[in-house]
Scaffold this motif. Structure first.
Motif, PDB file in Angstrom:
ATOM      1  N   PRO A  60      15.949  26.246  12.929  1.00 28.23           N
ATOM      2  CA  PRO A  60      17.320  26.723  13.122  1.00 28.23           C
ATOM      3  C   PRO A  60      17.429  28.248  13.218  1.00 28.23           C
ATOM      4  O   PRO A  60      18.301  28.768  13.922  1.00 28.23           O
ATOM      5  N   LEU A  64      18.935  30.122  16.236  1.00 29.13           N
ATOM      6  CA  LEU A  64      19.997  31.103  16.038  1.00 29.13           C
ATOM      7  C   LEU A  64      19.688  32.366  16.830  1.00 29.13           C
ATOM      8  O   LEU A  64      20.568  32.936  17.487  1.00 29.13           O
ATOM      9  N   THR A 272      27.078  26.996  14.270  1.00 24.53           N
ATOM     10  CA  THR A 272      26.281  25.891  14.787  1.00 24.53           C
ATOM     11  C   THR A 272      24.958  25.778  14.033  1.00 24.53           C
ATOM     12  O   THR A 272      24.547  24.676  13.619  1.00 24.53           O
ATOM     13  N   ILE A 273      24.288  26.914  13.821  1.00 22.87           N
ATOM     14  CA  ILE A 273      23.017  26.898  13.107  1.00 22.87           C
ATOM     15  C   ILE A 273      23.228  26.631  11.621  1.00 22.87           C
ATOM     16  O   ILE A 273      22.408  25.951  10.980  1.00 22.87           O
ATOM     17  N   ALA A 276      23.365  23.038  11.291  1.00 24.77           N
ATOM     18  CA  ALA A 276      22.041  22.431  11.418  1.00 24.77           C
ATOM     19  C   ALA A 276      21.233  22.598  10.124  1.00 24.77           C
ATOM     20  O   ALA A 276      20.577  21.654   9.660  1.00 24.77           O
ATOM     21  N   ILE A 277      21.290  23.794   9.527  1.00 27.86           N
ATOM     22  CA  ILE A 277      20.574  24.036   8.271  1.00 27.86           C
ATOM     23  C   ILE A 277      21.158  23.187   7.148  1.00 27.86           C
ATOM     24  O   ILE A 277      20.424  22.579   6.350  1.00 27.86           O
ATOM     25  N   THR A 280      20.080  19.636   7.608  1.00 26.35           N
ATOM     26  CA  THR A 280      18.653  19.494   7.324  1.00 26.35           C
ATOM     27  C   THR A 280      18.410  19.433   5.818  1.00 26.35           C
ATOM     28  O   THR A 280      17.624  18.618   5.328  1.00 26.35           O
ATOM     29  N   ARG A 299      16.122  18.497  16.951  1.00 29.51           N
ATOM     30  CA  ARG A 299      15.621  19.360  18.023  1.00 29.51           C
ATOM     31  C   ARG A 299      16.137  18.898  19.386  1.00 29.51           C
ATOM     32  O   ARG A 299      16.350  19.713  20.271  1.00 29.51           O
ATOM     33  N   LEU A 302      19.584  20.375  19.620  1.00 29.33           N
ATOM     34  CA  LEU A 302      19.529  21.821  19.798  1.00 29.33           C
ATOM     35  C   LEU A 302      18.917  22.205  21.149  1.00 29.33           C
ATOM     36  O   LEU A 302      19.260  23.241  21.716  1.00 29.33           O
TER      37      LEU A 302
END
Length: 487
Positions: A60, A64, A272-273, A276-277, A280, A299, A302
């Motif tokens: 991520p 980013l 957005t990131i 994702a983090i 996760t 992935r 992304l």
């Protein structure tokens, strides 16, 4: 050197004649950038599961960087460059070029400082396997040391793309991928029809030794470095409109507005990131297999960003040039046409991998447990990727219009929805990966619908309505910016 202004045709020719001419090389660029990431993941998958899970926490950050340099600041820079060329203000375009390089250097330094100051404490504060943390920091330390290469490459090709030239970025991305493969292959042996990964790579008579995971980051950064050399060579001998006069080196007209637009667009990338983090970490709490499987599956989502940007990047140049030339109705019409092409392509990819999820996960691992976790995510979330393409595609073209507020709000709503939904699931002890994935899928639907409706009913409303009832000739007379300002 013969100078050429690629943007002239963008404000004259029909959509079909200019869109595909720009979009095909741009899609090739995104294909190469996606292939670069996929190859990197495949290479890391040869090393081991802990390394694969560890890099899932760094990926991520890499995305980013790519989103900020290529999509956020890169998009703002492309849009500003396109508007400058559309209005035939070459000096302003040169100021944007110089400002873009300064922005790339500045933000790469900031990202390095933040990572090396807080990364170890941040990852150690979560319930993550020790071997995974070691892999995370081992890969991340090298990647962040060379993060300036990623910033510079993406920023320079953003300027190039904004000028209406998408061929040079396409060649540049091919060079990045090819160089990455060549460098990584130095750590591979081939015997009896099989590839074998060495434990480490030794240089200068074994005076310098890198682990296989460290070499993955080094080979990736080397690819970006060689890509930068190629783009610099183009601007030294190729055909373009820039003069690069030394006495104008410190003239950065408009850098503040460029910085503001980039920061606003950057909020989209950061959120957005961050999502994702967050996801996760949440999925990782169910076990290492879940973290690795989700890392593979996310992935795909992304990697759709570069595909959407392949079309969006072409639209930024087209729409920006028309906004600069004050052809607003033409700009709006081309926005919707291009965006729906993106929705169709990404929607098809999502449906395909929701039906055949193992085709994706089998590229990176043979673990049955990881296949199961990746499969569940793709079956639940991937069918809704079309809404992701709708929202993100409009976000990119908003950089050409300079109407970024509503796409950023839409991203914020998506982030808050998923986080609150997940906390409620854990609070009522009904948490499960399946329900978390359902929340992520609903977040995509909300994201796409909110951005499209807010733009149509908000800043673009009067121009969109005019588009239905007036001819394109009317846009020749209109000189009011979509945000209510005169250009």
């Amino acid at each position: 050197m013969n100078k050429v202004n690629f943007s002239n045709d963008l404000i004259i020719l029909p959509f079909s004649k200019i869109f595909f001419r720009l979009a095909i090389p741009n899609l090739f660029s995104t294909l190469m950038s996606s292939a670069t990431v996929i190859f990197d993941l495949w290479y890391i998958g040869l090393i081991g599961m802990s390394e694969l899970a560890g890099v899932a926490y760094i990926f991520p950050i890499f995305m980013l960087t790519s989103m900020l340099s290529n999509g956020a600041f890169g998009g703002a820079i492309s849009g500003a460059t396109a508007r400058a060329f559309g209005s035939k203000n070459i000096f302003q375009a040169e100021c944007i070029f110089r400002s873009a390089v300064l922005i790339a250097i500045s933000f790469s330094i900031i990202m390095m400082f933040l990572f090396f100051s807080f990364a170890e404490t941040f990852f150690s504060s979560f319930i993550i396997d020790t071997d995974v943390i070691i892999s995370t920091l081992s890969y991340g330390n090298i990647l962040l040391m060379g993060i300036i290469l990623i910033w510079l490459f993406n920023i320079i090709i953003a300027v190039t793309r904004g000028s209406g030239n998408t061929l040079v970025p396409a060649i540049g991305w091919f060079i990045v991928l090819f160089s990455h493969i060549i460098m990584a292959s130095l750590n591979l042996d081939y015997n009896d029809g099989q590839l074998f990964l060495k434990e480490n790579i030794k240089l200068f008579d074994e005076k310098i030794i890198f682990s296989a995971l460290e070499w993955a980051a080094i080979s990736l950064l080397t690819g970006y470095f060689i890509g930068i050399v190629f783009v610099i060579y183009f601007y030294s001998v190729g055909k373009h409109s820039y003069s690069f006069i030394i006495k104008d080196f410190f003239k950065l007209n408009g850098i503040i507005n460029l910085f503001k637009s980039g920061m606003l667009a950057g909020c989209q990338s950061l959120m957005t990131i961050s999502l994702a983090i967050f996801c996760t970490i949440i999925i990782g709490s169910f076990g290492t297999d879940w973290a690795a499987g989700f890392g593979i599956a996310i992935r795909l989502e992304l990697l759709l960003i570069p595909i959407i940007f392949g079309i969006g990047g072409a639209l930024i140049a087209i729409v920006g040039a028309n906004v600069g030339a004050k052809k607003f109705l033409r700009a709006v019409k081309m926005t919707w046409k291009g965006t729906f092409i993106s929705v169709f392509i990404v929607g098809f990819i999502g449906l395909f991998f929701s039906i055949y999820p193992n085709l994706w996960s089998s590229l990176f691992t043979e673990s049955v447990e990881i296949h199961k976790t990746s499969k569940l995510y793709l079956q639940v979330v991937a069918p809704f990727y079309a809404f992701f393409a709708l929202g993100l595609g409009l976000y990119f073209t908003c950089q050409a219009f300079n109407t970024l507020f509503w796409p950023v709000v839409g991203t914020f709503i998506r982030l808050i929805f998923v986080i609150l939904s997940t906390f409620l699931l854990f609070n009522f002890n009904i948490d499960s990966p399946y329900l978390v994935f359902v929340a992520m899928a609903l977040g995509l639907v909300i994201y796409g619908l909110f951005i499209s409706l807010s733009l149509q009913l908000g800043p673009w409303k009067k121009y969109y309505n005019c588009l239905l009832y007036t001819s394109d000739a009317a846009d020749e007379e209109d000189s009011v910016d979509l945000g209510g300002r005169r250009i």
